[in-house]
Design an enzyme around this catalytic site. Structure first.
Site, PDB file in Angstrom:
ATOM      1  CE1 TYR A 194      64.102  73.683 158.424  1.00 17.13           C
ATOM      2  CE2 TYR A 194      62.785  72.440 159.080  1.00 17.13           C
ATOM      3  CZ  TYR A 194      63.731  72.836 159.710  1.00 17.13           C
ATOM      4  OH  TYR A 194      63.991  73.116 161.082  1.00 17.13           O
TER       5      TYR A 194
ATOM      6  CG  ASN B 156      71.616  81.075 161.024  1.00 22.67           C
ATOM      7  OD1 ASN B 156      72.676  81.587 160.459  1.00 22.67           O
ATOM      8  ND2 ASN B 156      70.706  81.104 161.365  1.00 22.67           N
TER       9      ASN B 156
ATOM     10  CB  CYS C 103      67.435  79.507 161.191  1.00 27.00           C
ATOM     11  SG  CYS C 103      68.345  79.378 162.771  1.00 27.00           S
ATOM     12  CG  HIS C 104      64.411  81.335 166.002  1.00 23.43           C
ATOM     13  ND1 HIS C 104      65.458  82.589 165.798  1.00 23.43           N
ATOM     14  CD2 HIS C 104      63.329  82.194 165.838  1.00 23.43           C
ATOM     15  CE1 HIS C 104      64.575  84.208 165.824  1.00 23.43           C
ATOM     16  NE2 HIS C 104      64.134  84.037 166.449  1.00 23.43           N
TER      17      HIS C 104
ATOM     18  CD  GLU D  45      60.684  85.844 166.527  1.00 23.73           C
ATOM     19  OE1 GLU D  45      60.883  85.375 166.108  1.00 23.73           O
ATOM     20  OE2 GLU D  45      62.408  85.978 167.125  1.00 23.73           O
TER      21      GLU D  45
END
Lengths: 175, 208
Positions: free
Chosen positions: B145, B168, B176-177, B203
């Site tokens: 963050y 979001n 945002c993950h 990912e």
């Protein structure tokens, strides 16, 4: 964000708002109350749509719509000049009472028309208060919200309006 | 004594109703049709659908400007309540096919960036800044963050960044993950931490 969808607002309140504005149109100088009521109803929902994002959750959206409708009627009459309906014109557009005998019919019609004209002669806020209370069936908190005044003032406006209607009817009767 | 003295409320209501009767049903229907026709032309239209995906059910919503909402909400009512209250809602999976196609590719591991029109018009400038900034985090990487706060030039705003990410409207597409706490723990996620972990694994991100 408001806690109701705009389309639900139309669905739930269109008919009573139209009825309210139709009653305003009946006490105005316009020659076509049906068209006037439609125009004012359209204008009310347009203004409501533009202001909808500012409607707070939990607020009385019915009273809020009445507030916008009252302002629409007011500004329309301000533009056009709010001349009370002439008696002859009012009689012409008065709907038929089918059930009563012909003579009674004429008497009733005359009296109803006089009451309509007396209502049209009230100050705008009193006419609105009396209409909201006695014709549209709103309670005093809702009338106060619609007229942007205190509940006491809403009561006072209904009371004064009725008092003036009474005086005006007595005066006409004496004449 | 006049008949108009001492009349009670009910009597006034009755007389007024007779003097100012309701409009005809036809007049009311005509007015309603006119207001509805205006509403259909004036109000924005939002198409939406519920969609079953490998990570569970998602709700999608899009308008003329692009994708508006991807939601993990469980209830349809709660999802619809999040959408612009002025809009006309239409359930239409057909229209959403192009959005679904790219998301399906992503879930299959065949795509790691999206080229979809996004409608961010209902967001504050700060939210927009945060969300477009995290769009630069490549798949497989994670930021803290604080790193996001530094990237937008407000190094002390890590908490506000967390809030902006929490609201979001387009998770997955605006990733945002890929933002986690600076101690390496996952932080929060609207869809729940198991889904956040799963997306990061998909990912190829290295998690502690």
């Amino acid at each position: 964000m408001p806690d109701i969808r705009f389309e639900d607002l139309i669905e739930a309140h269109h008919d009573e708002i139209h009825r309210y504005l139709w009653r305003w149109a009946l006490t105005s100088s316009g020659s076509d109350p049906e068209a006037d009521a439609q125009d004012l109803t359209q204008e009310t929902f347009l203004r409501a749509f533009n202001a909808f994002d500012h409607l707070r959750p939990g607020s009385n959206h019915r009273a809020w719509l009445y507030k916008i409708a009252t302002n629409c009627a007011r500004s329309a009459w301000r533009k056009a000049g709010r001349v009370p309906t002439a008696p002859e014109a009012a009689i012409e557009r008065f709907p038929e009472h089918s059930a009563s005998a012909p003579e009674q019919h004429v008497v009733d019609r005359g009296r109803d028309m006089i009451l309509r004209q007396a209502l049209a002669e009230l100050p705008v806020k009193q006419q609105a208060a009396v209409t909201l209370r006695h014709l549209q069936g709103l309670d005093y908190p809702a009338i106060a919200a619609a007229l942007e005044c205190s509940e006491d003032s809403a009561r006072a406006n209904v009371y004064q309006g009725i008092k003036k209607l009474r005086q005006s009817l007595v005066r006409r009767e004496e004449v | 004594m006049s008949q108009y003295h001492d009349r009670d409320e009910a009597r006034w209501a009755e007389d007024l109703r007779r003097s100012l009767p309701a409009p005809s049903a036809e007049a009311a229907a005509q007015s309603r049709a006119r207001v509805n026709a205006w509403f259909e032309s004036a109000a924005p239209t939002i198409v939406w659908q519920r969609w079953s995906t490998p990570i569970g059910p998602l709700f999608l919503a899009a308008g003329g400007e692009g994708l508006i909402r991807i939601s993990y909400q469980e209830s349809q009512a709660a999802f619809l309540a999040e959408l612009d209250r002025r809009a006309r809602l239409v359930e239409d999976p057909e229209v959403l096919a192009p959005y679904r196609r790219q998301l399906a590719d992503y879930f299959a591991g065949e795509r790691d960036r999206f080229s979809l029109p996004l409608d961010l018009s209902r967001l504050t400038d700060f939210q927009k800044r945060v969300l477009t900034t995290i769009g630069r985090i490549p798949a497989g990487a994670v930021w803290s963050y604080r790193q996001v706060a530094e990237a937008i030039g407000k190094p002390k705003a890590a908490r506000a960044v967390g809030q902006a990410l929490g609201s979001n409207p387009l998770p997955i597409v605006l990733p945002c993950h890929r933002v986690i706490a600076s101690d390496g723990s996952l932080g929060g996620y609207a869809g729940g931490l198991p889904i956040k972990r799963r997306l990061l694994k998909l990912e190829g991100a290295q998690l502690i």
